[in-house]
Design a protein around this motif. Structure first.
Motif, short mmCIF file in Angstrom:
data_model
loop_
_atom_site.label_atom_id
_atom_site.label_comp_id
_atom_site.label_asym_id
_atom_site.label_seq_id
_atom_site.Cartn_x
_atom_site.Cartn_y
_atom_site.Cartn_z
N GLU A 172 -14.28 0.91 26.31
CA GLU A 172 -13.34 1.99 26.61
C GLU A 172 -14.03 3.11 27.38
N GLY A 191 -11.61 13.39 28.05
CA GLY A 191 -10.94 13.07 26.81
C GLY A 191 -9.69 12.22 26.93
N VAL A 192 -9.27 11.91 28.14
CA VAL A 192 -8.07 11.11 28.37
C VAL A 192 -8.47 9.66 28.62
N MET A 193 -7.91 8.72 27.85
CA MET A 193 -8.26 7.31 28.00
C MET A 193 -7.85 6.78 29.37
N LYS A 194 -8.80 6.15 30.05
CA LYS A 194 -8.54 5.60 31.38
C LYS A 194 -8.73 4.08 31.42
N THR A 243 -13.16 7.34 28.83
CA THR A 243 -12.26 8.47 28.99
C THR A 243 -12.79 9.40 30.08
N GLU A 257 -9.60 0.52 28.99
CA GLU A 257 -9.80 -0.08 27.68
C GLU A 257 -9.52 -1.58 27.76
#
Length: 230
Positions: A156, A161-164, A158, A166
């Protein structure tokens, strides 16, 4: 004979749980090794054979670094990767024996000047300007193979802090043994070689001021902060 100037020292990557380091010899990168990433880049999955591009050792950048936004691009991308570190010579090795030459594993980032890579694709030219540049091969400390078994670990990443990105490691199209066996048909793999095994879908732009955090379950995380251009 005497060298007329000094060359930089060979890059060294820390090893978890040890004061030793892993000297980097070469960097191989596998292209389009996740089906969803191939699709987002507009390509069908090529199951005939893996393909590669290379980065020079001077591209190594250690986790935790703050680096300037690179020159010559307006479309700088992140690509989170699972990295394999080779610890023994391997030439024409069989898949069944390929894991015997692995020293360990790490999290990494294949940073990309996407616009320059696209230039190469459009003009039928190499990808070097898009892929092989300073600080483009980010890497965390290497975990010895004895402490990590490849399975369905999450990979994963980010940005701020935002998941990009995974996925899981079992989604790799070409497995680590297949990659090592295939590469060793064309190269005498050596201790110090690194293989960046490909990125999941979700690649995208990185801007000055962004912070990247990448994880693979069981390995040291990779972090990168991008500052203003030089």
């Amino acid at each position: 004979m005497t060298a007329i100037f000094n060359i930089p020292a060979q890059p060294q990557v820390p090893i978890t749980g040890s004061g030793d380091t892993f000297p980097v010899h070469r960097i191989f990168c596998v292209g389009r090794n996740y089906a969803a990433h191939a699709a987002e880049m507009g390509h069908e999955v090529d199951r005939e054979a893996p393909f590669y591009f290379c980065k020079t050792p001077s591209a190594i950048c250690h986790t935790g670094s703050t680096i300037p936004y690179p020159p010559g691009t307006e479309n700088y991308h992140h690509e989170m990767e699972f990295v394999v570190a080779i610890g023994k010579p391997a030439f024409r090795v069989a898949e069944a024996d390929a894991m015997d030459v692995v020293f360990g594993y790490a999290t990494g980032l294949d940073m990309t000047r996407r616009d320059r890579q696209q230039d190469g694709k459009d003009k039928g030219r190499p990808w070097d300007l898009g892929k092989d540049f300073e600080n483009s091969a980010v890497i965390a400390p290497i975990t010895p193979a004895s402490d990590f078994t490849i399975a369905k670990q999450k990979i994963e990443m980010t940005v701020d802090g935002v998941m990009k990105q995974e996925a899981t490691l079992d989604e790799l199209i070409w497995s680590v043994p297949e990659i090592i066996a295939h590469l060793s048909r064309y190269y005498h793999l050596q201790p110090g070689d690194l293989i960046y095994t490909g990125t999941p879908s979700g690649v995208g732009k990185v801007l000055a001021g962004n912070s990247i955090h990448g994880t693979i379950d069981g390995l040291a995380p990779v972090d990168l902060t991008v500052s203003a251009p030089e």
